[in-house]
Design a protein around this motif. Structure first.
Motif, mmCIF file in Angstrom:
data_model
loop_
_atom_site.group_PDB
_atom_site.id
_atom_site.type_symbol
_atom_site.label_atom_id
_atom_site.label_comp_id
_atom_site.label_asym_id
_atom_site.label_seq_id
_atom_site.Cartn_x
_atom_site.Cartn_y
_atom_site.Cartn_z
ATOM 1 N N PRO A 21 0.823 -1.216 0.000
ATOM 2 C CA PRO A 21 0.000 0.000 0.000
ATOM 3 C C PRO A 21 0.855 1.264 0.000
ATOM 4 O O PRO A 21 1.926 1.303 0.592
ATOM 5 C CB PRO A 21 -0.812 -0.123 1.291
ATOM 6 C CG PRO A 21 0.027 -0.980 2.186
ATOM 7 C CD PRO A 21 0.724 -1.949 1.280
ATOM 8 N N GLN A 22 0.346 2.278 -0.691
ATOM 9 C CA GLN A 22 1.034 3.567 -0.727
ATOM 10 C C GLN A 22 0.132 4.626 -0.084
ATOM 11 O O GLN A 22 -0.045 4.620 1.115
ATOM 12 C CB GLN A 22 1.392 3.929 -2.176
ATOM 13 C CG GLN A 22 2.378 2.967 -2.827
ATOM 14 C CD GLN A 22 3.732 2.961 -2.168
ATOM 15 O OE1 GLN A 22 4.232 3.986 -1.717
ATOM 16 N NE2 GLN A 22 4.357 1.785 -2.086
ATOM 17 N N LEU A 23 -0.466 5.495 -0.880
ATOM 18 C CA LEU A 23 -1.378 6.497 -0.344
ATOM 19 C C LEU A 23 -2.755 5.870 -0.134
ATOM 20 O O LEU A 23 -3.208 5.073 -0.938
ATOM 21 C CB LEU A 23 -1.487 7.677 -1.319
ATOM 22 C CG LEU A 23 -0.179 8.428 -1.596
ATOM 23 C CD1 LEU A 23 -0.364 9.384 -2.767
ATOM 24 C CD2 LEU A 23 0.298 9.174 -0.355
ATOM 25 N N SER A 24 -3.430 6.240 0.931
ATOM 26 C CA SER A 24 -4.743 5.659 1.200
ATOM 27 C C SER A 24 -5.760 6.161 0.172
ATOM 28 O O SER A 24 -5.650 7.283 -0.332
ATOM 29 C CB SER A 24 -5.219 6.037 2.609
ATOM 30 O OG SER A 24 -5.662 7.385 2.647
ATOM 31 N N PRO A 25 -6.763 5.335 -0.163
ATOM 32 C CA PRO A 25 -7.806 5.776 -1.098
ATOM 33 C C PRO A 25 -8.514 7.047 -0.643
ATOM 34 O O PRO A 25 -8.888 7.883 -1.469
ATOM 35 C CB PRO A 25 -8.764 4.581 -1.146
ATOM 36 C CG PRO A 25 -7.896 3.396 -0.834
ATOM 37 C CD PRO A 25 -6.901 3.906 0.178
ATOM 38 N N TRP A 26 -8.715 7.209 0.664
ATOM 39 C CA TRP A 26 -9.349 8.427 1.162
ATOM 40 C C TRP A 26 -8.466 9.638 0.895
ATOM 41 O O TRP A 26 -8.961 10.708 0.491
ATOM 42 C CB TRP A 26 -9.634 8.305 2.664
ATOM 43 C CG TRP A 26 -10.948 7.690 2.979
ATOM 44 C CD1 TRP A 26 -11.168 6.441 3.482
ATOM 45 C CD2 TRP A 26 -12.242 8.265 2.801
ATOM 46 N NE1 TRP A 26 -12.512 6.210 3.628
ATOM 47 C CE2 TRP A 26 -13.196 7.312 3.223
ATOM 48 C CE3 TRP A 26 -12.680 9.508 2.338
ATOM 49 C CZ2 TRP A 26 -14.574 7.554 3.186
ATOM 50 C CZ3 TRP A 26 -14.056 9.752 2.304
ATOM 51 C CH2 TRP A 26 -14.975 8.788 2.724
ATOM 52 N N PHE A 27 -7.156 9.495 1.119
ATOM 53 C CA PHE A 27 -6.251 10.613 0.862
ATOM 54 C C PHE A 27 -6.223 10.954 -0.618
ATOM 55 O O PHE A 27 -6.246 12.133 -0.998
ATOM 56 C CB PHE A 27 -4.836 10.289 1.344
ATOM 57 C CG PHE A 27 -3.839 11.368 1.012
ATOM 58 C CD1 PHE A 27 -3.739 12.509 1.796
ATOM 59 C CD2 PHE A 27 -3.004 11.261 -0.099
ATOM 60 C CE1 PHE A 27 -2.839 13.525 1.480
ATOM 61 C CE2 PHE A 27 -2.103 12.257 -0.416
ATOM 62 C CZ PHE A 27 -2.017 13.389 0.370
ATOM 63 N N VAL A 28 -6.165 9.936 -1.484
ATOM 64 C CA VAL A 28 -6.139 10.185 -2.928
ATOM 65 C C VAL A 28 -7.424 10.867 -3.367
ATOM 66 O O VAL A 28 -7.404 11.828 -4.151
ATOM 67 C CB VAL A 28 -5.917 8.872 -3.703
ATOM 68 C CG1 VAL A 28 -6.059 9.103 -5.207
ATOM 69 C CG2 VAL A 28 -4.546 8.301 -3.388
ATOM 70 N N THR A 29 -8.566 10.389 -2.862
ATOM 71 C CA THR A 29 -9.859 10.966 -3.239
ATOM 72 C C THR A 29 -9.962 12.426 -2.825
ATOM 73 O O THR A 29 -10.287 13.307 -3.638
ATOM 74 C CB THR A 29 -11.000 10.167 -2.589
ATOM 75 O OG1 THR A 29 -10.980 8.829 -3.094
ATOM 76 C CG2 THR A 29 -12.350 10.805 -2.894
ATOM 77 N N LEU A 30 -9.699 12.696 -1.551
ATOM 78 C CA LEU A 30 -9.849 14.057 -1.035
ATOM 79 C C LEU A 30 -8.690 14.951 -1.459
ATOM 80 O O LEU A 30 -8.869 16.140 -1.734
ATOM 81 C CB LEU A 30 -9.957 14.014 0.487
ATOM 82 C CG LEU A 30 -11.181 13.250 1.010
ATOM 83 C CD1 LEU A 30 -11.079 13.041 2.513
ATOM 84 C CD2 LEU A 30 -12.461 13.996 0.666
ATOM 85 N N GLY A 31 -7.479 14.365 -1.543
ATOM 86 C CA GLY A 31 -6.313 15.157 -1.913
ATOM 87 C C GLY A 31 -6.340 15.615 -3.351
ATOM 88 O O GLY A 31 -5.983 16.754 -3.673
ATOM 89 N N ARG A 32 -6.769 14.745 -4.256
ATOM 90 C CA ARG A 32 -6.817 15.150 -5.661
ATOM 91 C C ARG A 32 -7.866 16.236 -5.865
ATOM 92 O O ARG A 32 -7.683 17.150 -6.658
ATOM 93 C CB ARG A 32 -7.089 13.948 -6.557
ATOM 94 C CG ARG A 32 -8.522 13.484 -6.665
ATOM 95 C CD ARG A 32 -8.658 12.313 -7.614
ATOM 96 N NE ARG A 32 -9.999 12.255 -8.215
ATOM 97 C CZ ARG A 32 -10.274 11.600 -9.327
ATOM 98 N NH1 ARG A 32 -9.329 10.932 -9.952
ATOM 99 N NH2 ARG A 32 -11.486 11.597 -9.822
ATOM 100 N N ALA A 33 -8.988 16.148 -5.113
ATOM 101 C CA ALA A 33 -10.019 17.176 -5.194
ATOM 102 C C ALA A 33 -9.532 18.487 -4.583
ATOM 103 O O ALA A 33 -9.873 19.573 -5.072
ATOM 104 C CB ALA A 33 -11.282 16.704 -4.489
ATOM 105 N N ALA A 34 -8.724 18.392 -3.506
ATOM 106 C CA ALA A 34 -8.183 19.603 -2.897
ATOM 107 C C ALA A 34 -7.197 20.297 -3.833
ATOM 108 O O ALA A 34 -7.215 21.530 -3.978
ATOM 109 C CB ALA A 34 -7.496 19.258 -1.576
ATOM 110 N N LEU A 35 -6.337 19.512 -4.504
ATOM 111 C CA LEU A 35 -5.400 20.080 -5.468
ATOM 112 C C LEU A 35 -6.157 20.783 -6.590
ATOM 113 O O LEU A 35 -5.849 21.920 -6.957
ATOM 114 C CB LEU A 35 -4.509 18.972 -6.035
ATOM 115 C CG LEU A 35 -3.553 19.363 -7.177
ATOM 116 C CD1 LEU A 35 -2.620 20.488 -6.759
ATOM 117 C CD2 LEU A 35 -2.759 18.144 -7.644
ATOM 118 N N ALA A 36 -7.173 20.096 -7.133
ATOM 119 C CA ALA A 36 -7.978 20.704 -8.189
ATOM 120 C C ALA A 36 -8.756 21.907 -7.665
ATOM 121 O O ALA A 36 -8.967 22.887 -8.385
ATOM 122 C CB ALA A 36 -8.947 19.665 -8.769
#
Length: 317
Positions: free
Chosen positions: A40-55
């Motif tokens: 495992p690398q980045l958690s799915p929750w982090f990827v989901t919320l983080g990509r939306a935060a970046l955008a």
């Protein structure tokens, strides 16, 4: 049908292809970002919320620089549906599923996305097409499913039902609903402002959550590359072309360009992953393109409501 309308419809189809091309790398990039159960690398929750935060941060800058007006009160509901579908539902369900199944396996289920999107367009936007269009849509979807199953078996993964398939089905439904509700307000707001307002609406939740979920353990550089791509292209830039294409060409018709997505993913994997391109892939790709072309010719709505005609006219202005 006027020449201007035909020109806009053709432009919409090409913009749809551009959007699909940018979305095509989402599956492998998401898997790079989240890793696997074994690694495992980045958690799915982090990827989901983080990509939306970046955008969302990029969107806020765009809206400020362009001095974009606030959406009208009646536009907040479809924007909110796009948030639930495209910002939260699709990436979260996809992220968890890709920790269990391979990208090839996921492609089998997500191959149904254009058919589901067309169905949602017919339901929400009241767009109608002749029986021939639906036959082409089903035929194209079946071709992509058959191709994906063959690819999975050739890779030694096989294909059997996994509980993660329920997550993938949910992801397909979420993405389709988000696409169509976003397209509903694109004629009035513009494609760029739709995705920007969608991301900004979610920012009060996604930004603090991203900070709170920031990984404490070392993460591979490839995971950050995948995360950056899904934040900038899958969540933001790709929608500039996609929403505009849906509005200009008709959501029901342009949705069928998604049938090309698995093949574009394979083409992208040639330089990125060094995978070979075979004649079977080219044959299936040609057959799918044929269903899109024929389906486009059979997709003229039977009777466009006055509201829809006004929206199309505004989209062309």
């Amino acid at each position: 049908m006027t020449k201007l309308h035909i020109k806009d419809e053709t432009l919409g189809m090409w913009l749809g292809v551009v959007g699909v091309a940018l979305f095509a790398i989402t599956l492998p990039m998401t898997r790079l970002a989240t890793g696997t159960q074994a690694d495992p690398q980045l958690s799915p929750w982090f990827v989901t919320l983080g990509r939306a935060a970046l955008a969302g941060v990029l969107s806020a800058v765009f809206l400020l620089v362009t001095r974009s007006p606030r959406p009208a009160p009646h536009q907040w509901k479809p924007l909110g549906m796009a948030v639930l579908g495209n910002v939260i539902g699709y990436p979260l369900l996809l992220g968890y599923a890709l920790r269990v199944v391979t990208a090839s396996h996921a492609a089998v289920v997500t191959a149904l996305l254009p058919l589901v999107t067309a169905a949602v367009a017919a339901w929400v936007l009241h767009q109608r097409a002749r029986l021939g269009f639906w036959l082409c849509a089903v035929a194209g979807s079946l071709l992509v499913v058959v191709f994906s199953v063959l690819r999975a078996q050739q890779s030694g993964h096989g294909f059997g039902f996994e509980w993660a398939d329920l997550l993938l089905v949910g992801a397909v439904i979420a993405a389709s609903v988000g696409y169509i509700y976003g397209a509903q307000v694109t004629p009035a707001l513009g494609a760029e402002r739709v995705i920007c307002w969608v991301c900004v609406m979610a920012l009060p939740v996604t930004l603090p959550a991203t900070i709170a979920l920031w990984p404490q353990q070392p993460v591979a550089a490839s995971a950050w590359v995948g995360f950056t791509y899904v934040g900038m292209f899958s969540m933001w830039i790709g929608f500039f072309a996609w929403y505009r294409g849906l509005a200009l060409g008709g959501a029901l018709r342009v949705s069928q360009t998604q049938l090309l997505q698995p093949f574009l993913s394979i083409l992208a994997s040639i330089p990125l992953l060094g995978e070979p391109l075979d004649l079977v892939t080219l044959g299936f790709a040609a057959a799918v393109v044929a269903t899109v072309v024929v389906g486009k010719r059979l997709s003229q709505p039977q009777a466009a409501p006055a509201v829809a005609r006004g929206a199309e006219s505004q989209a062309r202005s």
